[in-house]
Each structure stands twice: as C-alpha cells, then as structure tokens.
Design an enzyme around this catalytic site. Sequence first.
Site, mmCIF file in Angstrom:
data_model
loop_
_atom_site.group_PDB
_atom_site.id
_atom_site.type_symbol
_atom_site.label_atom_id
_atom_site.label_comp_id
_atom_site.label_asym_id
_atom_site.label_seq_id
_atom_site.Cartn_x
_atom_site.Cartn_y
_atom_site.Cartn_z
ATOM 1 N N HIS A 187 0.807 -1.228 0.000
ATOM 2 C CA HIS A 187 0.000 0.000 0.000
ATOM 3 C C HIS A 187 0.835 1.270 0.000
ATOM 4 C CE1 HIS A 187 0.940 -0.166 4.266
ATOM 5 N NE2 HIS A 187 0.572 1.089 4.355
HETATM 6 C C1 UD1 Z 1 -2.589 5.154 5.942
HETATM 7 C C2 UD1 Z 1 -1.330 5.608 6.705
HETATM 8 C C3 UD1 Z 1 -0.266 4.531 6.629
HETATM 9 C C4 UD1 Z 1 -0.809 3.198 7.080
HETATM 10 C C5 UD1 Z 1 -2.031 2.867 6.243
HETATM 11 C C6 UD1 Z 1 -2.638 1.547 6.632
HETATM 12 C C7 UD1 Z 1 -0.824 8.007 6.726
HETATM 13 C C8 UD1 Z 1 0.033 9.055 6.156
HETATM 14 N N1 UD1 Z 1 -0.768 6.808 6.134
HETATM 15 O O1 UD1 Z 1 -2.225 5.056 4.570
HETATM 16 O O2 UD1 Z 1 0.825 4.893 7.470
HETATM 17 O O3 UD1 Z 1 0.189 2.210 6.919
HETATM 18 O O4 UD1 Z 1 -3.001 3.908 6.438
HETATM 19 O O5 UD1 Z 1 -3.736 1.250 5.816
HETATM 20 O O6 UD1 Z 1 -1.516 8.250 7.682
HETATM 21 N N2 UD1 Z 1 -9.597 4.611 1.490
HETATM 22 C C9 UD1 Z 1 -10.758 3.898 1.388
HETATM 23 N N3 UD1 Z 1 -11.380 3.509 2.540
HETATM 24 C C10 UD1 Z 1 -10.899 3.795 3.773
HETATM 25 C C11 UD1 Z 1 -9.703 4.521 3.862
HETATM 26 C C12 UD1 Z 1 -9.063 4.909 2.727
HETATM 27 O O7 UD1 Z 1 -11.230 3.609 0.311
HETATM 28 O O8 UD1 Z 1 -11.513 3.395 4.788
HETATM 29 C C13 UD1 Z 1 -8.893 5.003 0.272
HETATM 30 C C14 UD1 Z 1 -9.120 6.433 -0.102
HETATM 31 O O9 UD1 Z 1 -9.284 6.496 -1.448
HETATM 32 C C15 UD1 Z 1 -7.836 7.130 0.260
HETATM 33 C C16 UD1 Z 1 -6.803 6.008 0.137
HETATM 34 O O10 UD1 Z 1 -7.505 4.805 0.444
HETATM 35 O O11 UD1 Z 1 -7.588 8.195 -0.547
HETATM 36 C C17 UD1 Z 1 -5.633 6.157 1.060
HETATM 37 O O12 UD1 Z 1 -6.064 6.308 2.413
HETATM 38 P P1 UD1 Z 1 -5.204 7.223 3.446
HETATM 39 O O13 UD1 Z 1 -5.820 7.172 4.797
HETATM 40 O O14 UD1 Z 1 -4.972 8.560 2.834
HETATM 41 O O15 UD1 Z 1 -3.791 6.542 3.486
HETATM 42 P P2 UD1 Z 1 -3.359 5.030 3.450
HETATM 43 O O16 UD1 Z 1 -2.692 4.795 2.156
HETATM 44 O O17 UD1 Z 1 -4.481 4.128 3.867
#
Ligand code: UD1
Length: 367
Positions: free
Chosen positions: A209
């Site tokens: 990820h």
């Molecule tokens: C975040 C953390 C990372 C952790 C990871 C675990 C930061 C900077 N990053 O990264 O350290 O290892 O979580 O998963 O805090 N999305 C969904 N559903 C959700 C959440 C997210 O669809 O419930 C999608 C959204 O499109 C979003 C993308 O995933 O834009 C990324 O989510 P985000 O929370 O920005 O960062 P992660 O890559 O999950």
Amino acid sequence: MLVDIIGGARPNFMKIASVIRALESAQSTGGSLRYRLVHTGQHYDARMSGDFFVQLNIPEPDVNLEVGSGTQAVQTSAIMIRYEKLLRGQRSDLCLVVGDVNSTMACSIAAKKLGIRVAHVEAGIRSGDWTMPEEINRVVTDSITDFFFTTSEVANQNLRRSGIPDERIFFVGNTMIDTLNANMGRIKPPAFWDDFALKHRNYVIVTLHRPSNVDELSQLHATLTAIADGCRGRPLIFPIHPRTAKTLQDAAPLPANVRIVEPQPYLEFIFLTKNAMAVVTDSGGITEETTVMGVPCMTLRNTTERPETVTVGTNELIGTNPAALRAAFDRLFENRWKTGSIPEKWDGKAGQRIVAVLEQVLGRGGL
Ligand code: UD1
C-alpha cells in the site's frame, strides 16, 4: 483524570485495543484513569475500520471526527480543526496517540497547543526515509511528546540522541503484539480458504500500500508478476488496500496464481499469515507480527523503522526492484531462510505497563 485515546487508521486499532483492555482492567481494580475514545475517521470503510472494532472488542468510539480521505494537508488539517473543537468543548488531561499515521501527528499537535500533555505509543522509531509521510509524522509527534512509550532499545537510543531525558522514556514492549497474543486462540480461516485450496505453507500472502510501490501501475504490475513467478505456481493471496485497488483498475491481466481478495478482517488475516510459507509486504506492523509468528517475511522497501524485525526476527529488506525477488524466493525454497527469535519485551504486557506508568505519572501530576 481523562485520557483521550486516538485511533484513526487500520494499524492503530490493534494498538489501542491493548491499551483500552489494560485501562479497563485497571479501572476494575480501583484505577483512577478514565478514557474517551476518539476515532478521527481517517479510515472509514468497514473493511478498514469497523470490522476491527467488532473483532477486537473495541468499544464504540465516544466521538467520531469523520474526516475521511484527502491529501496530506487536507486530512491533517481537518483532524486538527475537529479535534481542537472537541477539546475546547471538553478538555482531556492527556492525549494518547499510537503509531505514525496522520491522525497521530494531527491530534498530538492540537492537544499540545492547548497545553494538554501527549503520550506517544511506539515512539522513537525512525526509518531515515523522508519520502514517507509516516517518518514526518513520527518526528513531529516525538518533538512535542511528554511520555514516550517504546518498543525497542533502538527506539530508546534514537530518543536519547535527540535530547529526550531517560525519565520520559518508558520501554514497555509492543502493543500490537499484545493484541496478537491475546487473539491467537481466536484466529480463523477466511471463506475462500477451501475455494483456493489453501493449505498450511502452500501459499504466499502479499500486502502492498505504500505510494512508492502502488501509485504507479507499471511498478505495481512488475512487482506482482515477480512475486507470482517467485511463488512457482503456488497461490499468491493479495488482500488489496483501497489505494492499491485504484491503481490496478486499468491493469493488464495478472498471472493466474494471483488471487486478489478484499482487505481481510484481523482474525482471518492473522490466520492467513500464520499459515503462509512467506509474506511479501511493505507494511511495518506486519513485519512485527511475522517476526513473532516465525514466518519468513520479505519487505519491499529499502529502509525499516523496525530494525529488530531484521536483526532478531524473520524479516529481510528486499528493496523495491522486483528483480531482487527471484534470489529471495530461491533462498526460501531451498530452506535457507533465517528462523529468528522474539525481540525483548514483546511479551503481551505492553498495554499493562503503559497504564501502570500513566497511573503513576498522571496521579502525581506529571513529571
Ligand atoms: C494510511 C497511513 C499509513 C498506514 C495505512 C494503513 C498516513 C500518512 N498513512 O495510509 O501509514 O500504513 O493507512 O492502511 O496516515 N480509502 C478507502 N477507505 C478507507 C480509507 C481509505 O477507500 O476506509 C482510500 C481512499 O481512497 C484514500 C486512500 O484509500 O484516498 C488512502 O487512504 P489514506 O488514509 O490517505 O492513506 P493510506 O494509504 O491508507
């Protein structure tokens, strides 16, 4: 004394589960600490959040800030604005944050600026890689933390080097491993276990990820193809993170042994990991879990903030060049992977140690 416990994203939930269990246990024997559980809403899908609350018996959050997704600054600022508002309505005496996600940094800043002390669980770890948002989150959080709860002697040393006095550093162990140990008797196979003919040690688990591995389709495709080759026809189970799923939408077909599945709930994921022949990942937390379970782990990164998973455990840094996977799989299939052992104080008691320290330092009005 009211302690805010902050959870925001998936890897936070295993850590807060341990602290909450220990706090409740202390309360039942006369402990003075109360807590308010604050979910920032950084992760919001059931697969990334709600399922973990149910499986790990984490109570419903008292407050959900519902910030959702966004760029780094959008997400971080939304958390700060909403948490500050909550604190101005009802102050807490301590803000306890875990890990290194945006929620960790944002809440610690909002609290500290209102004069509320900050405790950081998993403090002091460093990758030295400033391209990772998590590294910035760690360093900023630790620069304003009052009570540092650490998982390793290396973390203690990093903190000492940055000028933190010993009396504020508490080497307590690993809350993620507390939750692993507490739930080992409850793990269960996912529904697809039989459909894919999975058996003990006949498949590989992959999780990816990190933006550096998944945001470019060509890199992601090449990585999955190299792992699929390395597996030599065995199933490659790939629970896909939403961020990774977005990139793969337009991908050319993947090798037939790649089985993409939804993000797994905790008990199923640990079952899959424990029984895998190896795990290939870019997560940090998973390298700790594989270390404790003794499962070979290949990390697709050039650095780690958890060096004990390599020096003591079963983890190896393979880097991000897919070509390096071939040699790693050769060693695995030739039974030349190291066996490893369990790092110091990863014994399931970190949560209890944290609560004991908090009872002491908050009870007497702090350091
Ligand atoms: C975040 C953390 C990372 C952790 C990871 C675990 C930061 C900077 N990053 O990264 O350290 O290892 O979580 O998963 O805090 N999305 C969904 N559903 C959700 C959440 C997210 O669809 O419930 C999608 C959204 O499109 C979003 C993308 O995933 O834009 C990324 O989510 P985000 O929370 O920005 O960062 P992660 O890559 O999950």
